[in-house]
Write an enzyme that holds these catalytic residues in place. Structure first.
Site, PDB file in Angstrom:
ATOM      1  N   ASN A 246       6.671  14.860   0.209  1.00  0.00           N
ATOM      2  CA  ASN A 246       5.406  14.316  -0.314  1.00  0.00           C
ATOM      3  C   ASN A 246       4.231  14.590   0.605  1.00  0.00           C
ATOM      4  OD1 ASN A 246       5.705  12.981  -2.871  1.00  0.00           O
ATOM      5  ND2 ASN A 246       7.188  11.646  -1.862  1.00  0.00           N
TER       6      ASN A 246
ATOM      7  N   ARG B 294       7.382   7.657   3.515  1.00  0.00           N
ATOM      8  CA  ARG B 294       6.360   6.603   3.612  1.00  0.00           C
ATOM      9  C   ARG B 294       6.917   5.340   4.258  1.00  0.00           C
ATOM     10  NH1 ARG B 294       3.624   5.214  -1.958  1.00  0.00           N
ATOM     11  NH2 ARG B 294       5.504   5.965  -2.979  1.00  0.00           N
TER      12      ARG B 294
ATOM     13  N   VAL C 262      10.553  18.575  -2.588  1.00  0.00           N
ATOM     14  CA  VAL C 262      10.693  17.118  -2.723  1.00  0.00           C
ATOM     15  C   VAL C 262       9.717  16.393  -1.784  1.00  0.00           C
ATOM     16  CG1 VAL C 262      12.328  15.181  -2.609  1.00  0.00           C
ATOM     17  CG2 VAL C 262      13.154  17.450  -3.239  1.00  0.00           C
TER      18      VAL C 262
ATOM     19  N   GLY D 155      16.505  19.485   5.493  1.00  0.00           N
ATOM     20  CA  GLY D 155      16.275  18.062   5.752  1.00  0.00           C
ATOM     21  C   GLY D 155      17.566  17.324   5.412  1.00  0.00           C
ATOM     22  N   ALA D 156      18.234  16.810   6.455  1.00  0.00           N
ATOM     23  CA  ALA D 156      19.511  16.115   6.227  1.00  0.00           C
ATOM     24  C   ALA D 156      19.317  14.615   6.353  1.00  0.00           C
ATOM     25  CB  ALA D 156      20.548  16.618   7.220  1.00  0.00           C
ATOM     26  N   GLY D 157      18.133  14.150   5.976  1.00  0.00           N
ATOM     27  CA  GLY D 157      17.839  12.715   6.019  1.00  0.00           C
ATOM     28  C   GLY D 157      18.362  12.034   4.767  1.00  0.00           C
TER      29      GLY D 157
ATOM     30  N   ARG E 192      12.790   6.285 -13.778  1.00  0.00           N
ATOM     31  CA  ARG E 192      12.367   4.896 -13.505  1.00  0.00           C
ATOM     32  C   ARG E 192      11.893   4.230 -14.790  1.00  0.00           C
ATOM     33  NH1 ARG E 192       9.610   6.551  -7.793  1.00  0.00           N
ATOM     34  NH2 ARG E 192      11.421   6.019  -6.509  1.00  0.00           N
TER      35      ARG E 192
ATOM     36  N   HIS F   2       2.338  13.159  -9.024  1.00  0.00           N
ATOM     37  CA  HIS F   2       3.322  12.195  -8.542  1.00  0.00           C
ATOM     38  C   HIS F   2       2.594  11.186  -7.660  1.00  0.00           C
ATOM     39  CE1 HIS F   2       7.166  10.593  -7.622  1.00  0.00           C
ATOM     40  NE2 HIS F   2       7.238  11.033  -6.399  1.00  0.00           N
TER      41      HIS F   2
HETATM   42  N1  APR Z   1      12.797  21.276   9.685  1.00  0.00           N
HETATM   43  C1  APR Z   1      13.918  20.716   9.178  1.00  0.00           C
HETATM   44  N2  APR Z   1      14.041  19.387   8.982  1.00  0.00           N
HETATM   45  C2  APR Z   1      13.024  18.616   9.350  1.00  0.00           C
HETATM   46  C3  APR Z   1      11.825  19.132   9.882  1.00  0.00           C
HETATM   47  C4  APR Z   1      11.733  20.534  10.049  1.00  0.00           C
HETATM   48  N3  APR Z   1      10.638  21.117  10.554  1.00  0.00           N
HETATM   49  N4  APR Z   1      10.979  18.103  10.128  1.00  0.00           N
HETATM   50  C5  APR Z   1      11.623  16.975   9.765  1.00  0.00           C
HETATM   51  N5  APR Z   1      12.845  17.272   9.286  1.00  0.00           N
HETATM   52  C6  APR Z   1      13.893  16.357   8.825  1.00  0.00           C
HETATM   53  C7  APR Z   1      14.012  15.102   9.673  1.00  0.00           C
HETATM   54  O1  APR Z   1      14.680  15.354  10.896  1.00  0.00           O
HETATM   55  C8  APR Z   1      14.782  14.173   8.741  1.00  0.00           C
HETATM   56  O2  APR Z   1      16.184  14.235   8.976  1.00  0.00           O
HETATM   57  O3  APR Z   1      13.627  15.871   7.521  1.00  0.00           O
HETATM   58  C9  APR Z   1      14.463  14.727   7.340  1.00  0.00           C
HETATM   59  C10 APR Z   1      13.727  13.721   6.456  1.00  0.00           C
HETATM   60  O4  APR Z   1      14.603  12.686   6.208  1.00  0.00           O
HETATM   61  P1  APR Z   1      14.144  11.143   6.135  1.00  0.00           P
HETATM   62  O5  APR Z   1      13.283  10.828   7.289  1.00  0.00           O
HETATM   63  O6  APR Z   1      15.379  10.325   5.899  1.00  0.00           O
HETATM   64  O7  APR Z   1      13.208  11.112   4.836  1.00  0.00           O
HETATM   65  P2  APR Z   1      13.657  11.099   3.289  1.00  0.00           P
HETATM   66  O8  APR Z   1      13.722   9.709   2.806  1.00  0.00           O
HETATM   67  O9  APR Z   1      14.845  11.973   3.128  1.00  0.00           O
HETATM   68  O10 APR Z   1      12.389  11.777   2.619  1.00  0.00           O
HETATM   69  C11 APR Z   1      12.082  13.147   2.824  1.00  0.00           C
HETATM   70  O11 APR Z   1      11.123  13.401   0.658  1.00  0.00           O
HETATM   71  O12 APR Z   1      10.739  11.783  -0.948  1.00  0.00           O
HETATM   72  C12 APR Z   1      10.163  12.574   0.052  1.00  0.00           C
HETATM   73  O13 APR Z   1       8.300  11.261   0.849  1.00  0.00           O
HETATM   74  C13 APR Z   1       9.587  11.713   1.155  1.00  0.00           C
HETATM   75  O14 APR Z   1       8.459  13.466   2.331  1.00  0.00           O
HETATM   76  C14 APR Z   1       9.617  12.658   2.316  1.00  0.00           C
HETATM   77  C15 APR Z   1      10.851  13.520   2.042  1.00  0.00           C
END
Ligand code: APR
Length: 309
Positions: A120, A82, A118, A9-11, A151, A175
């Site tokens: 949720n 969320r 990580v 997950g590179a979000g 926090r 959590h």
């Molecule tokens: N494989 C790889 N990556 C994936 C997949 C998958 N099957 N499905 C989704 N992703 C990637 C998305 O493309 C996105 O880049 O996961 C990333 C999530 O990043 P964000 O949408 O920015 O979310 P973020 O704020 O990083 O939160 C991720 O952590 O804190 C928890 O509740 C939050 O469940 C959420 C997670």
């Protein structure tokens, strides 16, 4: 040999974790995501910052898993975050499928890795990861307590106008909104926090901690917190990579500890190279135990929902 950490997950959370780990030179980082170009772009951008940030961490991004082979730690942040009005539980169905598919692909390539979850709703996603990986329970750990107690510490420091470094806080439980911040075990320079802050103010701080995630979601509107979550993951990864034996609150699979059976739940654990090396049990008052049981019941009901998705 150089250590390797895979971040799935590179979000927001994943990329920030990659940045924190790279800048501390804790390990080389492999970043993966399903979105084409995203992990490659973020890894390259971070690599190009290295000369200025003065680190020699290698960062690689890809849309596949081959490059994750032999990781010491795999951090799973894949999933949806969320939006305002949503609870963490609302993410259950979507994120369970994502976490299962991610773990099934990543675990066989790094059979000795420690998994840090990580995504949720955290405690339920740890159950998915434990099952999908087939790893022993000490190598599947959820990130929640370090964030929740950070926090709590930040709010205590703000209230007293003291250094955050003087603060220690203790948070147990799931959590979610039923988490159990324990003021009795929380201190400022070794002084119990209840000696320094009135009961009324402390109750307000405990409440703000409980809803700390929602407070950020309401402000950001398009997603959830990521700077503090990424810092929390980095602290856990550092304890494992450096075999620090550091006691941190994490979601661990309980088999009777705190009277709770077969459930991932936030408790203090000792983190070292083997993952969770010990679960620390502390004595609780009746009131604290009741709050803990309420939290466990909530986590269990979310985990039971998993069977329907
Ligand atoms: N494989 C790889 N990556 C994936 C997949 C998958 N099957 N499905 C989704 N992703 C990637 C998305 O493309 C996105 O880049 O996961 C990333 C999530 O990043 P964000 O949408 O920015 O979310 P973020 O704020 O990083 O939160 C991720 O952590 O804190 C928890 O509740 C939050 O469940 C959420 C997670």
């Amino acid at each position: 040999m150089r250590k390797k950490v895979t971040v799935v997950g590179a979000g927001n959370v994943g990329a920030t974790v990659a940045q924190r780990i790279a800048e501390k030179e804790l390990a080389d980082v492999f970043l993966t995501d399903i979105v084409e170009g995203l992990p490659q772009g973020k890894a390259l951008d971070l690599q190009e910052a290295a000369p200025i940030e003065k680190h020699d961490t290698r960062l690689v991004g890809a849309n596949s898993y081959e490059g994750s082979k032999g990781s010491d730690i795999v951090i799973v942040t894949a999933g949806v975050p969320r939006k305002p009005g949503m609870s963490r539980t609302d993410l259950l169905g979507t994120n369970a499928k994502i976490v299962r598919s991610v773990v099934e692909q990543v675990a066989p390539l790094s059979p000795d890795a420690v998994l840090i979850i990580v995504s949720n709703p955290l405690d339920a996603m740890c159950h998915v990861a434990l099952e999908a990986s087939g790893f022993p329970k000490n190598r599947v750990i959820g990130m929640a307590g370090v964030l929740d107690s950070a926090r709590f510490r930040a709010f205590i420091a703000m209230e007293l106008n003291v250094s955050v470094e003087n603060t220690h806080a203790f948070v147990l439980g799931g959590h979610g909104d039923t988490m159990v911040p324990l003021p009795r075990y929380s201190t400022v320079a070794g002084i119990p926090v209840s000696e320094l802050i009135s009961r009324e103010r402390l109750d307000a701080i405990v409440d703000r901690t409980r809803f700390g995630g929602a407070e950020i979601v309401d402000l950001l509107k398009t997603g959830s917190a990521y700077y503090a979550p990424a810092s929390a993951v980095k602290e856990m990864a550092e304890a494992i990579l450096k075999d620090k034996k550091k006691i941190l609150p994490c979601a661990a699979y309980l088999e009777g500890e705190y009277g709770i059976h077969d459930l991932f739940f936030g408790v203090p654990v000792k983190l070292g190279s083997k993952g969770i090396e010990q679960i620390i049990e502390v004595r609780l008052t009746e009131e604290e135990r009741a709050a803990l049981e309420r939290s466990a019941a909530e986590v269990r009901s979310t985990v039971n929902e998993l069977k329907k998705v």
